[in-house]
Design a protein around this motif. Sequence first.
Motif: not given
Length: 245
Positions: A34-39, A144-152
């Motif tokens: 029932g939660t939309k923000d599952k991430e 843009d949605a406010g989530k960080s990202v990691i790169f290798f």
Amino acid sequence: MKKIIQVLYTLYAWIINVSLWSIGYFVSIISTIGTKDKESKYNAIERMFTRISFRLLGINLEVKGLENIPDDEPVIFVSNHQSFIDVKLSIAAIPRNFSFISKDIIFKIPILGKYMKTSGHIGICRGDERNAYGTLREVIKKLDAGKSVIFFPEGTRSVNGELGRFKRGISMIILKSGRRVIPTAIIGSSGYLPKSSILSNPESRDIRFRFGKPLEFPKVEKEDRELSKEVLEKVRNEVSKLLYN
């Protein structure tokens, strides 16, 4: 005798990791009904169970530089890549939710692929320029949605632990997103689980994680090759300083 110990420890590590991941996945499914923000929920639960697994495996993860990570904005973590375990180390060390880039074939694996998508991670088909452009847009959308990202950005694990060349794609994301970059270094993971082996080494369970000061670059709409080279060189130099100093 050493090889026997490695084999037994590796089997133990697989049992621990698979068991806790399975439990964590079940908890994530139940707790997000029932939660939309599952991430965010999935990421937080995976972090908790990953840290538990490291304690059970006797991995000593030393983290420094957390004060360099801004609290109020999404950022791009750029790290060296030494081992298959680096993603798990990142999940345990970085105190916030983030997405990472992985081969798209992983997303086609039953159960695991569904988990990766729900967690908000991003698949890429290497060598496919059209797919790579789509991945670029998806990464920027996450930021843009406010989530960080990691790169290798080395693109593959280092065989000898040395820092390899960075692929140019990371500079395009940095410049088009306008987000700040956190140089990151993982030290010691190649000793625990090197690229050249499928066996973990219980004698090398001391691993260090370093975060550098944020780097800021201008946001640009059009591709600028010279600026991209400067960005790539600057970020790689900062990761190198953390890795070797």
